[in-house]
Design a protein around this motif. Structure first.
Motif, PDB file in Angstrom:
ATOM      1  N   SER A 112      41.515  -1.472  38.188  1.00 59.36           N
ATOM      2  CA  SER A 112      40.826  -0.859  37.048  1.00 59.36           C
ATOM      3  C   SER A 112      39.309  -0.898  37.244  1.00 59.36           C
ATOM      4  CB  SER A 112      41.229  -1.567  35.753  1.00 59.36           C
ATOM      5  OG  SER A 112      40.701  -2.867  35.785  1.00 59.36           O
ATOM      6  N   LEU A 113      38.863  -1.572  38.280  1.00 58.60           N
ATOM      7  CA  LEU A 113      37.423  -1.583  38.533  1.00 58.60           C
ATOM      8  C   LEU A 113      36.971  -0.191  38.929  1.00 58.60           C
ATOM      9  CD1 LEU A 113      37.118  -4.918  40.548  1.00 58.60           C
ATOM     10  CD2 LEU A 113      36.567  -4.519  38.159  1.00 58.60           C
ATOM     11  N   LYS A 114      35.652  -0.012  38.857  1.00 58.58           N
ATOM     12  CA  LYS A 114      35.098   1.327  39.062  1.00 58.58           C
ATOM     13  C   LYS A 114      35.547   1.974  40.375  1.00 58.58           C
ATOM     14  CE  LYS A 114      30.713   2.345  39.645  1.00 58.58           C
ATOM     15  NZ  LYS A 114      29.434   1.785  39.604  1.00 58.58           N
ATOM     16  N   SER A 115      35.380   1.216  41.474  1.00 56.93           N
ATOM     17  CA  SER A 115      35.749   1.854  42.740  1.00 56.93           C
ATOM     18  C   SER A 115      37.217   1.588  43.037  1.00 56.93           C
ATOM     19  CB  SER A 115      34.841   1.342  43.857  1.00 56.93           C
ATOM     20  OG  SER A 115      35.435   0.274  44.520  1.00 56.93           O
ATOM     21  N   LYS A 116      37.921   2.635  43.395  1.00 56.87           N
ATOM     22  CA  LYS A 116      39.363   2.496  43.597  1.00 56.87           C
ATOM     23  C   LYS A 116      39.655   1.749  44.889  1.00 56.87           C
ATOM     24  CE  LYS A 116      40.560   6.756  41.224  1.00 56.87           C
ATOM     25  NZ  LYS A 116      41.113   8.097  41.381  1.00 56.87           N
ATOM     26  N   ILE A 117      40.705   0.957  44.867  1.00 59.70           N
ATOM     27  CA  ILE A 117      41.115   0.234  46.069  1.00 59.70           C
ATOM     28  C   ILE A 117      41.770   1.223  47.029  1.00 59.70           C
ATOM     29  CG2 ILE A 117      42.711  -1.506  46.971  1.00 59.70           C
ATOM     30  CD1 ILE A 117      42.426  -3.006  44.406  1.00 59.70           C
ATOM     31  N   ALA A 118      41.417   1.124  48.302  1.00 60.98           N
ATOM     32  CA  ALA A 118      42.039   1.993  49.300  1.00 60.98           C
ATOM     33  C   ALA A 118      43.358   1.378  49.756  1.00 60.98           C
ATOM     34  CB  ALA A 118      41.091   2.159  50.478  1.00 60.98           C
ATOM     35  N   LEU A 119      44.351   2.218  49.935  1.00 63.27           N
ATOM     36  CA  LEU A 119      45.656   1.701  50.357  1.00 63.27           C
ATOM     37  C   LEU A 119      45.727   1.477  51.870  1.00 63.27           C
ATOM     38  CD1 LEU A 119      48.178   3.655  48.086  1.00 63.27           C
ATOM     39  CD2 LEU A 119      47.164   1.393  47.749  1.00 63.27           C
ATOM     40  N   VAL A 120      44.987   2.288  52.633  1.00 61.81           N
ATOM     41  CA  VAL A 120      45.000   2.084  54.087  1.00 61.81           C
ATOM     42  C   VAL A 120      44.407   0.703  54.368  1.00 61.81           C
ATOM     43  CG1 VAL A 120      43.852   2.770  56.236  1.00 61.81           C
ATOM     44  CG2 VAL A 120      45.032   4.487  54.854  1.00 61.81           C
ATOM     45  N   GLY A 121      45.136  -0.074  55.132  1.00 60.20           N
ATOM     46  CA  GLY A 121      44.731  -1.454  55.419  1.00 60.20           C
ATOM     47  C   GLY A 121      45.765  -2.429  54.882  1.00 60.20           C
ATOM     48  N   LEU A 122      46.593  -1.960  53.934  1.00 56.59           N
ATOM     49  CA  LEU A 122      47.624  -2.838  53.380  1.00 56.59           C
ATOM     50  C   LEU A 122      48.859  -2.812  54.278  1.00 56.59           C
ATOM     51  CD1 LEU A 122      47.421  -2.150  49.535  1.00 56.59           C
ATOM     52  CD2 LEU A 122      45.949  -3.524  50.995  1.00 56.59           C
ATOM     53  N   ASN A 123      49.445  -3.969  54.488  1.00 58.07           N
ATOM     54  CA  ASN A 123      50.670  -4.013  55.304  1.00 58.07           C
ATOM     55  C   ASN A 123      51.895  -3.972  54.393  1.00 58.07           C
ATOM     56  OD1 ASN A 123      51.043  -6.597  54.304  1.00 58.07           O
ATOM     57  ND2 ASN A 123      50.224  -7.609  56.124  1.00 58.07           N
ATOM     58  N   ARG A 124      53.068  -4.110  54.985  1.00 58.74           N
ATOM     59  CA  ARG A 124      54.302  -4.001  54.197  1.00 58.74           C
ATOM     60  C   ARG A 124      54.338  -5.000  53.043  1.00 58.74           C
ATOM     61  NH1 ARG A 124      59.345  -2.173  54.552  1.00 58.74           N
ATOM     62  NH2 ARG A 124      59.336  -2.956  52.421  1.00 58.74           N
ATOM     63  N   ASP A 125      53.979  -6.253  53.337  1.00 58.55           N
ATOM     64  CA  ASP A 125      54.006  -7.282  52.287  1.00 58.55           C
ATOM     65  C   ASP A 125      53.051  -6.938  51.153  1.00 58.55           C
ATOM     66  OD1 ASP A 125      55.806  -8.658  53.774  1.00 58.55           O
ATOM     67  OD2 ASP A 125      54.360 -10.152  54.528  1.00 58.55           O
ATOM     68  N   ASP A 126      51.852  -6.479  51.531  1.00 58.62           N
ATOM     69  CA  ASP A 126      50.853  -6.121  50.508  1.00 58.62           C
ATOM     70  C   ASP A 126      51.385  -4.995  49.625  1.00 58.62           C
ATOM     71  OD1 ASP A 126      49.047  -7.871  51.726  1.00 58.62           O
ATOM     72  OD2 ASP A 126      48.220  -6.302  53.013  1.00 58.62           O
ATOM     73  N   LEU A 127      51.997  -3.988  50.267  1.00 54.68           N
ATOM     74  CA  LEU A 127      52.499  -2.837  49.505  1.00 54.68           C
ATOM     75  C   LEU A 127      53.656  -3.262  48.610  1.00 54.68           C
ATOM     76  CD1 LEU A 127      52.308   0.035  52.160  1.00 54.68           C
ATOM     77  CD2 LEU A 127      50.778  -0.368  50.223  1.00 54.68           C
ATOM     78  N   ASP A 128      54.511  -4.166  49.109  1.00 48.86           N
ATOM     79  CA  ASP A 128      55.610  -4.661  48.280  1.00 48.86           C
ATOM     80  C   ASP A 128      55.074  -5.355  47.032  1.00 48.86           C
ATOM     81  OD1 ASP A 128      57.429  -3.638  50.004  1.00 48.86           O
ATOM     82  OD2 ASP A 128      58.053  -5.553  50.884  1.00 48.86           O
ATOM     83  N   THR A 129      54.029  -6.178  47.225  1.00 53.15           N
ATOM     84  CA  THR A 129      53.425  -6.878  46.086  1.00 53.15           C
ATOM     85  C   THR A 129      52.876  -5.869  45.078  1.00 53.15           C
ATOM     86  OG1 THR A 129      52.730  -8.590  47.625  1.00 53.15           O
ATOM     87  CG2 THR A 129      51.720  -8.651  45.452  1.00 53.15           C
ATOM     88  N   LEU A 130      52.156  -4.890  45.626  1.00 53.21           N
ATOM     89  CA  LEU A 130      51.549  -3.877  44.773  1.00 53.21           C
ATOM     90  C   LEU A 130      52.618  -3.129  43.964  1.00 53.21           C
ATOM     91  CD1 LEU A 130      48.764  -1.539  46.002  1.00 53.21           C
ATOM     92  CD2 LEU A 130      50.796  -0.504  45.073  1.00 53.21           C
ATOM     93  N   LEU A 131      53.726  -2.788  44.631  1.00 52.57           N
ATOM     94  CA  LEU A 131      54.770  -2.029  43.930  1.00 52.57           C
ATOM     95  C   LEU A 131      55.540  -2.897  42.946  1.00 52.57           C
ATOM     96  CD1 LEU A 131      55.595   0.173  46.935  1.00 52.57           C
ATOM     97  CD2 LEU A 131      55.084   1.035  44.654  1.00 52.57           C
ATOM     98  N   SER A 132      55.700  -4.184  43.277  1.00 56.66           N
ATOM     99  CA  SER A 132      56.421  -5.022  42.332  1.00 56.66           C
ATOM    100  C   SER A 132      55.579  -5.207  41.062  1.00 56.66           C
ATOM    101  CB  SER A 132      56.823  -6.358  42.952  1.00 56.66           C
ATOM    102  OG  SER A 132      55.710  -7.185  43.062  1.00 56.66           O
ATOM    103  N   GLU A 133      54.258  -5.206  41.214  1.00 62.72           N
ATOM    104  CA  GLU A 133      53.405  -5.261  40.015  1.00 62.72           C
ATOM    105  C   GLU A 133      53.553  -4.003  39.155  1.00 62.72           C
ATOM    106  OE1 GLU A 133      49.349  -6.380  40.520  1.00 62.72           O
ATOM    107  OE2 GLU A 133      49.851  -8.093  41.791  1.00 62.72           O
ATOM    108  N   LEU A 134      53.982  -2.925  39.796  1.00 59.73           N
ATOM    109  CA  LEU A 134      54.215  -1.688  39.046  1.00 59.73           C
ATOM    110  C   LEU A 134      55.691  -1.562  38.652  1.00 59.73           C
ATOM    111  CD1 LEU A 134      52.120   0.761  41.280  1.00 59.73           C
ATOM    112  CD2 LEU A 134      51.546   0.070  38.947  1.00 59.73           C
ATOM    113  N   ASN A 135      56.440  -2.684  38.842  1.00 53.59           N
ATOM    114  CA  ASN A 135      57.881  -2.716  38.564  1.00 53.59           C
ATOM    115  C   ASN A 135      58.669  -1.676  39.341  1.00 53.59           C
ATOM    116  OD1 ASN A 135      57.729  -4.855  36.737  1.00 53.59           O
ATOM    117  ND2 ASN A 135      57.002  -3.431  35.145  1.00 53.59           N
TER     118      ASN A 135
END
Ligand code: SAH
Length: 360
Positions: free
Chosen positions: A18-41
């Motif tokens: 929600s901060l002003k500058s959006k987080i870039a997805l490139v750079g995230l690995n499988r574990d990071d993406l799994d965490t991100l998606l689980s936060e989005l249920n």
């Protein structure tokens, strides 16, 4: 290993987003993406899908992510961006054998990457830092001073964006652009791991080369961790004294310790290290230097890569071709392989050690 911002803030991805500058997805690995998606249920198979879109299909927009439901694509769009880097300039046109890419970070700094074509071998030379803290006297990047470490995403994104501009798939990556990779160790290794991931970019480990100025504790760590990426070390001197002349870092990490680290790496990895040796007129190019190198390196598992100096308008000069030839000839009987790197792209200041961008 995961990228730093995610690792440090596992529980607050949405807050960060929600901060002003959006987080870039490139750079995230499988574990990071799994965490991100689980936060989005979202179920974890979405992580696999997203990983594929980012690194295999290399899409530029969330719209192109065909199998991701529209609602989810929309929330991605609101909170995230795909690329951390913005490509702002390309020197050299499609089809030319060497092209230089200038990128801008979200924080405004600039870095360069170089794409080189040589027959079937297509290599991208990427940067690991903005500027460099290691003050090698002969290198253009040193003149920028050190500005910052690149994130995993900023490193991998150079590969992704350059690959889109390449007329053929990239076969090799070398960490020989701006910066000292072993002073940004964790992120460089995570970036190499991402480029090596078989579900994504899938570049073979032996097609990724990390070049270090010779940070001995990190060479030892790299050896002990048994990474499979190729290791290159900038030797650039035939003795402690001659190395010290152009590389002040030799004071902190003396040549003898470096040689011990090289032996440790060879023992642990069973692979030869590549030693880079820049030939500078009247500084490192005598037959005497060649003889000293022969003594220094005989019995060691290594390859020697001789790099005729690329001039940057300073005090060092490239030796005449006949001097380069006799230096190589003096190494004829060397018990280790000797190659010469005729740097490409010197006409557009894209050769080894010529990368530097002005602060804007
Ligand atoms: N910091 C890392 C990687 C960047 S430099 C390192 O030191 O290895 C990549 C290679 O280019 C190094 O071997 C370096 O010694 C060499 N180099 C630097 N400036 C050069 C120049 N002007 N001409 C030719 N080679 C250069």
């Amino acid at each position: 290993m995961s990228c730093a911002p995610i690792k440090d803030n596992r529980n607050s991805l949405l807050m960060q987003a929600s901060l002003k500058s959006k987080i870039a997805l490139v750079g995230l690995n499988r574990d990071d993406l799994d965490t991100l998606l689980s936060e989005l249920n979202e179920p974890s198979f979405r992580g696999q899908q997203l990983f594929g879109w980012l690194y295999r299909s290399r899409v530029n927009s969330f719209e192109d992510m065909g199998n991701i439901p529209t609602g989810l694509r929309k929330s991605f769009e609101e909170k995230y961006r795909i690329h951390p880097l913005k490509l702002i300039y390309v020197t050299g046109s499609t089809g030319e054998s060497t092209r230089k890419f200038l990128f801008e970070l979200q924080t405004g700094e600039k870095v360069e990457s170089v794409l080189m074509k040589e027959g079937k071998r297509i290599t991208v030379c990427i940067s690991s830092q903005v500027g460099c803290a290691v003050d090698c006297d002969f290198c253009a990047t040193a003149s920028m001073g050190f500005q910052k470490n690149l994130s995993v995403g900023e490193i991998v994104d150079q590969f992704l964006q350059v690959s889109k501009e390449s007329t053929a798939p990239i076969t090799n990556v070398v960490f020989m652009g701006m910066g000292e990779p072993f002073l940004n160790y964790d992120r460089v290794i995570s970036a190499a791991d991402l480029m090596n991931d078989e579900n994504g970019i899938k570049l073979g480990a032996k097609r990724i080369t990390i070049s270090t100025v010779g940070i001995t504790p990190k060479i030892n760590r790299y050896a002990d961790e048994k990474h499979r990426y190729k290791l290159a070390i900038s030797l650039n001197g035939s003795s402690q004294e001659s190395r010290l002349q152009t590389m002040p870092i030799t004071k902190k990490y003396p040549l003898n310790d470096l040689l011990t680290a090289i032996d440790h790496f060879s023992y642990q990895s069973r692979h030869p290290v590549t030693l880079e040796y820049v030939l500078m007129a009247g500084v490192t190019d005598s037959k005497e230097d060649a003889k000293k190198l022969m003594t220094l390196l005989s019995g060691r598992r290594c390859k020697l890569n001789v790099i005729p100096y690329n001039e940057i308008g300073g005090k060092y000069k490239r030796p005449e071709n006949h001097v380069i030839d006799s230096f190589i000839a003096a190494l004829d009987d060397a018990p280790f392989p000797v190659t010469v790197r005729w740097s490409k792209g010197t006409d557009i200041a894209a050769g080894c050690g010529q990368l530097a961008v002005q602060k804007s």
